[in-house]
Design a protein around this motif. Structure first.
Motif, PDB file in Angstrom:
ATOM      1  N   UNK A 437     -21.296  -4.653 -43.468  1.00  0.00           N
ATOM      2  CA  UNK A 437     -20.642  -5.433 -44.407  1.00  0.00           C
ATOM      3  C   UNK A 437     -19.828  -6.797 -43.483  1.00  0.00           C
ATOM      4  N   UNK A 438     -19.440  -6.371 -42.515  1.00  0.00           N
ATOM      5  CA  UNK A 438     -18.542  -7.621 -41.831  1.00  0.00           C
ATOM      6  C   UNK A 438     -20.004  -8.685 -41.839  1.00  0.00           C
ATOM      7  N   UNK A 439     -20.881  -8.193 -41.213  1.00  0.00           N
ATOM      8  CA  UNK A 439     -21.834  -9.279 -40.902  1.00  0.00           C
ATOM      9  C   UNK A 439     -22.381 -10.018 -42.177  1.00  0.00           C
ATOM     10  N   UNK A 440     -22.296  -9.345 -43.273  1.00  0.00           N
ATOM     11  CA  UNK A 440     -22.790  -9.936 -44.658  1.00  0.00           C
ATOM     12  C   UNK A 440     -21.758 -10.771 -45.026  1.00  0.00           C
ATOM     13  N   UNK A 441     -20.685 -10.465 -44.833  1.00  0.00           N
ATOM     14  CA  UNK A 441     -19.621 -11.456 -45.132  1.00  0.00           C
ATOM     15  C   UNK A 441     -19.646 -12.770 -44.514  1.00  0.00           C
ATOM     16  N   UNK A 442     -19.633 -12.536 -43.237  1.00  0.00           N
ATOM     17  CA  UNK A 442     -19.772 -13.766 -42.330  1.00  0.00           C
ATOM     18  C   UNK A 442     -20.799 -14.605 -42.807  1.00  0.00           C
ATOM     19  N   UNK A 443     -21.710 -14.241 -43.266  1.00  0.00           N
ATOM     20  CA  UNK A 443     -23.217 -15.034 -43.606  1.00  0.00           C
ATOM     21  C   UNK A 443     -22.975 -15.342 -45.281  1.00  0.00           C
ATOM     22  N   UNK A 444     -21.808 -15.284 -45.846  1.00  0.00           N
ATOM     23  CA  UNK A 444     -21.452 -15.527 -47.089  1.00  0.00           C
ATOM     24  C   UNK A 444     -21.888 -14.881 -48.370  1.00  0.00           C
ATOM     25  N   UNK A 445     -22.414 -13.711 -48.017  1.00  0.00           N
ATOM     26  CA  UNK A 445     -22.819 -12.754 -48.928  1.00  0.00           C
ATOM     27  C   UNK A 445     -21.979 -11.521 -49.298  1.00  0.00           C
ATOM     28  N   UNK A 446     -20.871 -12.224 -50.105  1.00  0.00           N
ATOM     29  CA  UNK A 446     -19.601 -11.508 -50.267  1.00  0.00           C
ATOM     30  C   UNK A 446     -19.772  -9.996 -51.450  1.00  0.00           C
ATOM     31  N   UNK A 447     -20.674 -10.426 -52.174  1.00  0.00           N
ATOM     32  CA  UNK A 447     -21.001  -9.338 -53.224  1.00  0.00           C
ATOM     33  C   UNK A 447     -21.849  -7.992 -52.487  1.00  0.00           C
ATOM     34  N   UNK A 448     -22.785  -8.340 -51.589  1.00  0.00           N
ATOM     35  CA  UNK A 448     -23.533  -7.286 -50.960  1.00  0.00           C
ATOM     36  C   UNK A 448     -22.410  -7.028 -49.677  1.00  0.00           C
TER      37      UNK A 448
END
Length: 593
Positions: A437-448
């Protein structure tokens, strides 16, 4: 009949159905909370009752609504012809049915895409062995036997083994072999039971084909407790032989058997021949997997006893190191002195383990954690991880650590890939879900990212930083109230207060933001300096932010590996002190080449 009660009821029901189908599609699109849909259904249900009551008590006349008793029986009232009414009802019903079909088809498509991963025949899950001992406190022993078997099989080249967290999640549940195999993505299951009575142990083990539930092999062992090591080795060798035999279509020849024996012996290195030390080791592993401060302390005590009973027990030294590292990462008791004492003890335990077994993956994992989180030795950590992953490529903890290191180096894509692999191997590991989840957030994928945080919370509602992590995704989208509401549920004060302070600041609720920051400073200045720096950075208070970043570096704060990818610190990037601090940390671009 004249009052059209039946027509009103039918019309209302069909239109309400249409509204519910439309809402089930539109509300998730706008990320509306689940209570909105519930409120809509309740509102429509109440409206149905009210509309039927009104149609019974009132009449629709050209002059408007009138009570029934005030309308003459021979009055001419406006009404729809049966044909028009039927046409309207059919049209609305068709639209509602179309929306329902669309919703069902969309859900089915998503579900199919997540279960398309093929299952290799050379794959196995070791489920938690049942504890049949009279002493139910011996659960650590039955868990430990199955976990050690799992660890050995995990190190066999070419064999895919489901991770412990996922395999043990079925403990005490009545799931079928097919369900377990499908969820874990494996073709075979190892199950069994352990009965311990005095110095005698009885172990039953069986190998099952997951998709059919057919038993492929089974054996019962009754041995003296001191022979338990030989039994574990024998079970591991037999399982590998069975799996290879089924893939090659025949029994293993003497040469193959010798190779398998060598692989199992190599995978089981670092152990002990002391029954007492081994039993204490099983207790330590049982407690360390609970991921709480109280039980981590119980694990530390057990590991300490093991190394005193057998100073050459390398796995016990590695376990002791991991217990001390847990305190450095999560505990707040003892302040800076307690942190320093645990870090010193962790270093000593890692070195003892590696002197005994230089290629022990468990010890290399502990060393890489120290090098990344506390020494900021990025190149050293990368080399240690490369060596560890070559020895245990399917260890989710090592993959998560590799993702953590890649993020520290600013390699966002590689970090995300490591975390995806960890989740694929261990899908019910809450911590692995958090890392992804943290890695997805860092790449801008907030919904994922929010979806992964939701899965982590489902697996472990008290997991620190899961609720706050979801709050961060809202914060980055400018949804400040949603961020505060999500973070408020987090079990970790440092995570909750961080997001609360930032969210209230953006809402111009400065006194509340200041109160959260003051509490954060008062409670965590020696263990949460990095989070304090994040709040100041988010506020664009650069002087205080760099002051607390430097303090975090002096205190060896485990948050600093996330510096380059931190989404709360962009305000600092145009300040000359930013690149200077990155260089101090060894994180400047030219230093990472």
């Amino acid at each position: 009949k004249r009052r059209n009660v039946y027509k009103v009821a039918i019309t209302y029901a069909v239109v309400a159905w249409l509204l519910i189908q439309a809402a089930s599609i539109l509300l998730p699109t706008f990320e509306a909370p689940t209570w909105v849909m519930k409120a809509l259904v309740v509102f429509l249900a109440l409206g149905f009752i009210i509309s039927v009551m009104i149609s019974w008590a009132f009449e629709a006349t050209p002059e408007g609504l009138k009570r029934t008793e005030n309308v003459p029986p021979d009055a001419v009232l406006p009404t729809w012809s049966p044909r028009k009414f039927a046409t309207f009802i059919v049209a609305v019903a068709v639209i509602a049915a179309g929306l329902l079909a669309f919703n069902l088809f969309r859900t089915k498509s998503v579900a199919l895409s997540t279960t398309a991963t093929p299952i290799t025949n050379k794959s196995v899950a070791v489920l938690a062995f049942a504890n049949l001992s009279d002493d139910k406190g011996s659960e650590y022993f039955s868990d430990g036997i199955s976990e050690e078997l799992l660890t050995v099989l995990q190190k066999i080249p070419g064999l895919h083994v489901a991770a412990r967290t996922s395999a043990f999640s079925f403990k005490g549940k009545n799931a079928t072999a097919q369900e377990i195999g499908q969820k874990l993505g494996v073709a075979h299951l190892v199950e069994g039971s352990v009965r311990k009575a005095g110095d005698v142990v009885r172990i039953a083990a069986r190998l099952t084909q997951a998709n059919t539930g057919e038993e492929q092999w089974s054996e019962n062992y009754t041995r003296n407790l001191k022979d338990v090591f030989a039994v574990q080795t024998e079970i591991a060798q037999t399982i590998v032989e069975q799996l290879r035999g089924r893939l090659t279509g025949g029994a293993a020849n003497p040469t193959t058997k010798a190779e398998i024996q060598a692989e199992v012996r190599a995978a089981g290195k670092g152990g002990t021949k002391s029954v007492e030390a081994h039993e204490a080791y099983l207790q330590g592993r049982f407690f360390i997997n609970r991921h709480s401060e109280k039980e981590t302390d119980q694990a530390r005590v057990a590991y300490q006893r093991e190394v005193e009973l057998d100073p050459k027990f390398a796995l016990a030294w590695a376990g002791l190191a991991q217990a001390h590292i847990w305190y450095c990462n999560f505990a707040t008791e003892g302040g800076q002195k307690g942190f320093n004492d645990h870090l010193t003890a962790a270093r000593e335990a890692v070195e003892r383990a590696l002197i005994l077994e230089p290629d022990l993956p468990e010890a290399l994992s502990a060393r890489s954690l120290i090098e990344t989180n506390f020494d900021y030795n990025w190149k050293g950590a990368a080399e240690t991880l490369r060596k560890a992953l070559a020895l245990a490529p399917q260890d989710p903890a090592l993959l998560m650590q590799a993702g953590n290191l890649a993020a520290a180096r600013g390699e966002k894509t590689q970090s995300l890939e490591f975390d995806r692999r960890a989740v694929a191997l261990d899908p019910v590991n809450a911590l692995a879900r958090e890392y992804l989840a943290s890695a997805l957030s860092v790449t801008g994928k907030q919904e994922e990212a929010r979806a992964e945080y939701a899965r982590a919370i489902e697996l472990n509602p008290s997991a620190p930083n899961s609720h706050a992590g979801a709050g961060l995704t809202y914060l980055l989208e400018g949804k400040f109230e949603e961020a505060a509401v999500a973070a408020q549920k987090d079990a970790a004060d440092w995570a909750r207060l961080l997001i609360m302070s930032c969210a209230r600041w953006s809402q111009k609720r400065v006194p509340e933001s200041d109160a959260a920051l003051a509490e954060l400073i008062a409670n965590t200045s020696e263990t949460g300096a990095y989070q304090i720096a994040e709040v100041y950075g988010y506020r664009n208070d650069k002087d205080h932010a760099f002051e607390w970043l430097e303090r975090a570096r002096r205190q060896r704060d485990a948050g600093l590996p996330g510096l380059r990818a931190d989404t709360l610190l962009p305000n600092l990037h145009d300040d000359p002190r930013w690149n200077a601090f990155l260089r101090t940390m060894g994180l400047a671009d030219d230093q990472l080449k």
